[in-house]
Design an enzyme around this catalytic site. Structure first.
Site: not given
Ligand SMILES: C[S@@+](CC[C@H](N)C(=O)[O-])C[C@H]1O[C@@H](n2cnc3c(N)ncnc32)[C@H](O)[C@@H]1O
Length: 429
Positions: A244, A246, A248, A250, A265, A367
């Site tokens: 997940c 977003g 990027g 992390k 990846e 978060c």
């Molecule tokens: C907490 S944010 C991630 C933040 C990111 N890891 C960062 O460090 O900036 C959660 C992310 O999960 C994504 N998301 C939601 N449902 C998802 C799914 N089924 N598969 C993959 N990503 C998903 C959202 O689009 C969002 O970008």
């Protein structure tokens, strides 16, 4: 930064364009601030006033423009303690009581611009951190296991967030160049000793306008967010999936820790976020990051090549740990949203668990500061998958005590961060 009479007037006009305080607040704010008559300084000021207004929404009488302007002024980038006290004294019930009952001011009169020392919490002008200002929070948030249950956390969530950088350059010359540029802008930099890549700047530092940012030598990333990956200490050279990703935040940190021999990846359901991730990866010179719009079925990972060394599920969540940066979420999140988020988080963990190779790690992070999305999701996962996964204790804790599941809650008050949760599961080999 002080607020002139005409700026107050402009802000009061802008304010009506920002309501209601729902999930579209950031978009409305961006829209309102896109007006070409605003310079960078104006934009930063109005943005901060809008955020302050959002924090005070519950006790903020919409009709009392004078009071609003005063509070907003007092809470602006450089808080003026005297003006703030005056606002308390003139405001409605909650503020008057708070003003009368307070023996000592929440922030010192002298040097109001000073950043808090690490470990001494966040500056909060609305409470002394000894009791929860219940009027400012929705009732559900005050319950045990919720974000505002403890006075210290509640106070932190009402305060303005600091700006944290993560250094992406490791060479002494690179570090010196960043240091020189930031000093040249007149910004005091504070280094977080326990994590030398984390530097704190004043909240209104326009870091994205620097060469250091444009050249990818620094990235903006909250210290608490940086902790998450550091608690896991991924081994250099590994192959990880950021499931997940977003934009990027992390992913980049992981790629840096894994080094040129490792790779990440990065997947997300939002194509626009992955496009931004690619831009950031390019800016930072990371050749070891690949974005994936779709993922192959988990079974193929398990059979071909044995899966990933690590899978990070930084799951979509209620965002209750981010109320310092996203105060509107305090007003539009419901207990049902939290229950729904917890269900989705568990589904994502179940879905990605088979992608971890035997001996590898599944890292779950949010978060959120709600137990329902954190320790309870972790406990449910362990209950269902305890034959394959076990908790891997954090390698670094930064002084936070692991819960019964081995997870860490990163409390915002401790180091002036956002709030997070992280737990790592080890797949038995
Ligand atoms: C907490 S944010 C991630 C933040 C990111 N890891 C960062 O460090 O900036 C959660 C992310 O999960 C994504 N998301 C939601 N449902 C998802 C799914 N089924 N598969 C993959 N990503 C998903 C959202 O689009 C969002 O970008």
């Amino acid at each position: 930064m002080s607020v002139a009479a005409n700026q107050k007037r402009v802000f009061l006009q802008l304010r009506s364009r920002l309501l209601p305080l729902d999930r579209r607040f950031p978009e409305r704010l961006k829209d309102a601030l896109s007006d070409r008559r605003f310079g960078g300084r104006d934009r930063r000021l109005y943005r901060e006033l809008a955020f302050t207004a959002a924090r005070l929404r519950r006790v903020w009488p919409e009709h009392d423009d004078d009071f609003i302007a005063l509070v907003a002024t007092a809470c602006a980038a450089t808080p003026d303690t005297a003006a703030f006290r005056a606002a308390f004294a003139r405001g409605p019930g909650f503020f008057r009581q708070s003003c009368q009952s307070r023996q000592s001011p929440a922030i010192p009169d002298a040097a109001p611009r000073r950043l808090p020392e690490h470990g001494q919490g966040c500056p909060c002008h609305l409470t002394d951190g000894k009791s929860v200002p219940r009027e400012l929070f929705p009732a559900w948030a005050l319950e045990p296991g919720r974000p505002a249950a403890s006075p210290a956390t509640a106070a932190a969530l009402l305060s303005r967030a600091s700006l944290w950088l993560r250094l992406q350059t490791a060479t002494p010359a690179g570090v010196a160049a960043v240091e020189a540029e930031l000093a040249g802008r007149g910004w005091p930099v504070e280094r977080f000793e326990a994590l030398p890549t984390a530097w704190r700047l004043p909240p209104d530092a326009a870091v994205t306008s620097t060469e250091s940012y444009r050249d990818g030598r620094v990235e903006v990333q909250d210290l608490g967010s940086q902790f998450l990956i550091e608690t896991v200490a991924p081994a250099p050279g590994g192959r990880w999936l950021d499931a997940c990703a977003g934009a990027g935040g992390k992913t980049l940190q992981l790629a840096q820790l894994l080094g040129p021999q490792g790779r990440v990846e990065a997947h997300d359901i939002r194509a626009a976020a992955l496009a931004e991730l690619r831009r950031r990866a390019q800016r930072g010179g990371f050749a070891n990051i690949r974005t994936l719009a779709t993922l192959p079925p988990a079974e193929s990972e398990a059979t071909e090549g044995g899966g990933y060394d690590g899978v990070l599920v930084d799951a979509p969540c209620s965002g209750t740990g981010t109320w310092r940066r996203a105060p509107h979420l305090m007003h539009c999140t419901t207990p049902e949203d939290i229950t729904r988020a917890a269900r989705r988080q568990r589904e994502l963990l179940d879905r990605h668990a088979p992608r971890v190779r035997p001996g590898g790690l599944l890292v779950y992070a949010t978060c959120s500061l709600c137990d329902e999305e954190n320790s309870r999701v972790a406990a449910g996962f362990l209950e269902a998958h305890g034959d394959v996964f076990e908790v891997r204790p954090p390698v670094r804790t930064f002084g936070f005590a692991p819960d019964a599941c081995g997870g860490l809650t990163i409390l915002p008050e401790r180091y002036d961060t956002d709030g997070f949760y992280v737990v790592a599961f080890h797949r038995r080999g």
